[in-house]
Design a protein around this motif. Structure first.
Motif, PDB file in Angstrom:
ATOM      1  N   LEU A 246    -102.945 -11.780 -43.651  1.00 34.63           N
ATOM      2  CA  LEU A 246    -103.135 -10.861 -42.562  1.00 34.63           C
ATOM      3  C   LEU A 246    -102.920  -9.574 -42.786  1.00 34.63           C
ATOM      4  CD1 LEU A 246    -100.985 -12.629 -39.499  1.00 34.63           C
ATOM      5  CD2 LEU A 246    -103.383 -12.262 -39.605  1.00 34.63           C
ATOM      6  N   TYR A 247    -102.204  -8.949 -43.648  1.00 34.05           N
ATOM      7  CA  TYR A 247    -101.558  -7.683 -43.927  1.00 34.05           C
ATOM      8  C   TYR A 247    -102.357  -7.102 -45.144  1.00 34.05           C
ATOM      9  CZ  TYR A 247     -98.284  -7.834 -39.836  1.00 34.05           C
ATOM     10  OH  TYR A 247     -97.786  -7.895 -38.802  1.00 34.05           O
ATOM     11  N   LYS A 248    -102.875  -7.727 -45.945  1.00 31.87           N
ATOM     12  CA  LYS A 248    -103.444  -7.422 -47.324  1.00 31.87           C
ATOM     13  C   LYS A 248    -102.296  -6.332 -47.910  1.00 31.87           C
ATOM     14  CE  LYS A 248    -107.428  -9.076 -46.430  1.00 31.87           C
ATOM     15  NZ  LYS A 248    -107.820 -10.416 -47.177  1.00 31.87           N
ATOM     16  N   ASP A 249    -102.829  -5.005 -48.355  1.00 31.34           N
ATOM     17  CA  ASP A 249    -101.808  -4.408 -48.866  1.00 31.34           C
ATOM     18  C   ASP A 249    -100.752  -3.578 -48.309  1.00 31.34           C
ATOM     19  OD1 ASP A 249    -103.507  -2.778 -47.608  1.00 31.34           O
ATOM     20  OD2 ASP A 249    -103.999  -1.261 -49.349  1.00 31.34           O
TER      21      ASP A 249
ATOM     22  N   THR B 189    -103.319  -5.802 -34.131  1.00 30.69           N
ATOM     23  CA  THR B 189    -104.804  -5.918 -34.489  1.00 30.69           C
ATOM     24  C   THR B 189    -105.554  -7.006 -33.803  1.00 30.69           C
ATOM     25  OG1 THR B 189    -104.448  -7.017 -36.276  1.00 30.69           O
ATOM     26  CG2 THR B 189    -104.299  -4.487 -36.452  1.00 30.69           C
ATOM     27  N   GLY B 190    -104.964  -8.166 -33.547  1.00 29.28           N
ATOM     28  CA  GLY B 190    -105.363  -9.209 -33.093  1.00 29.28           C
ATOM     29  C   GLY B 190    -105.994 -10.200 -34.235  1.00 29.28           C
ATOM     30  N   LYS B 191    -105.869  -9.803 -35.335  1.00 24.80           N
ATOM     31  CA  LYS B 191    -106.308 -10.149 -36.561  1.00 24.80           C
ATOM     32  C   LYS B 191    -105.619 -11.893 -36.517  1.00 24.80           C
ATOM     33  CE  LYS B 191    -107.328 -10.267 -41.410  1.00 24.80           C
ATOM     34  NZ  LYS B 191    -107.285  -9.677 -42.764  1.00 24.80           N
ATOM     35  N   LYS B 192    -106.592 -12.922 -36.941  1.00 26.47           N
ATOM     36  CA  LYS B 192    -106.078 -14.203 -36.687  1.00 26.47           C
ATOM     37  C   LYS B 192    -106.638 -15.045 -37.929  1.00 26.47           C
ATOM     38  CE  LYS B 192    -106.153 -15.960 -32.345  1.00 26.47           C
ATOM     39  NZ  LYS B 192    -106.498 -16.629 -31.322  1.00 26.47           N
ATOM     40  N   ILE B 193    -105.717 -15.685 -38.473  1.00 27.77           N
ATOM     41  CA  ILE B 193    -105.978 -16.678 -39.321  1.00 27.77           C
ATOM     42  C   ILE B 193    -105.534 -18.126 -39.494  1.00 27.77           C
ATOM     43  CG2 ILE B 193    -106.405 -14.828 -41.272  1.00 27.77           C
ATOM     44  CD1 ILE B 193    -103.632 -17.132 -41.984  1.00 27.77           C
TER      45      ILE B 193
END
Length: 214
Positions: free
Chosen positions: A69-72, A149-153
């Motif tokens: 979700l957050y990467k780096d 951000t609304g990013k969803k996994i």
């Protein structure tokens, strides 16, 4: 120095910790701005009162989901929504949800409602989709969503590929009933944790599968 828990498995200290920032902790003066909250597998054990494939799987899937979700960037505790496939009583959704809640701050209706009209709210950030259960072959399937951000996994955890030492079938009933000798209890604990170590430190292909939803 305050007394610390003395775990008897050395590899617990080798498990990668999970670091998040928590604006609420900064606002109320528990930590300084920029300092992370660090969660270890030992924290999950203390929360649950034991170590097992559900607790270790919950810890590992949370770690992997946050990385995706957050990467780096450092994950923000309290700004992550979590939804389980299936109800709270489906398989081990309940115990795993407690591990995820500990780390992410996402809570059901019993959670913190926030300050000043809902700022830093954690209440109802965790839910259970009773109408859509996970595939029967897996332990659980969980959707993580970033509030900003609304990013969803979605991450699915399966452990059918884990081998169990046949001797566990003999030792576990004795250990549970409290009739195992000290040597048998120690042997059972070591065999039990062979699987836990694999989940946390060397999960095989297919154990954790991540799918990006949006």
């Amino acid at each position: 120095m305050a007394q610390q828990t003395r775990f008897n498995k050395a590899f617990f200290d080798e498990v990668e910790p999970i670091k998040l920032v928590d604006p609420l902790a900064v606002t109320l003066g528990a930590i300084d701005k920029g300092e992370p909250l660090v969660y270890t597998y030992g924290d999950a054990i203390k929360m649950a009162g034991h170590s097992c494939p559900a607790i270790s799987g919950g810890y590992k899937l949370t770690q992997l989901a946050l990385k995706e979700l957050y990467k780096d960037k450092t994950p923000v505790r309290g700004e992550i929504k979590v939804t389980f496939r299936g109800g709270v009583e489906h398989k081990v959704n309940g115990p795993i949800s407690q591990v995820i809640s500990l780390i992410t701050g996402a809570a059901p209706e019993s959670g913190f409602g926030g300050l000043g009209g809902g700022k830093f709210n954690r209440k109802n950030l965790m839910g259970f989709d009773e109408k859509n259960e996970a595939d029967p072959s897996c332990v659980c399937s969980v959707v993580f969503e970033r509030a900003d951000t609304g990013k969803k996994i979605e991450i699915t955890y399966s452990n059918y590929m884990l081998d169990a030492n046949p001797k566990m079938g003999e030792l576990m009933p004795k250990s549970v009933k409290g009739i195992a000798s000290d040597a048998e209890l120690k042997e059972f604990g070591n065999l039990w944790h062979d699987r836990i170590k694999t989940i946390l430190m060397n999960p095989p292909d297919g154990m954790f599968v991540i799918k990006e939803l949006q």
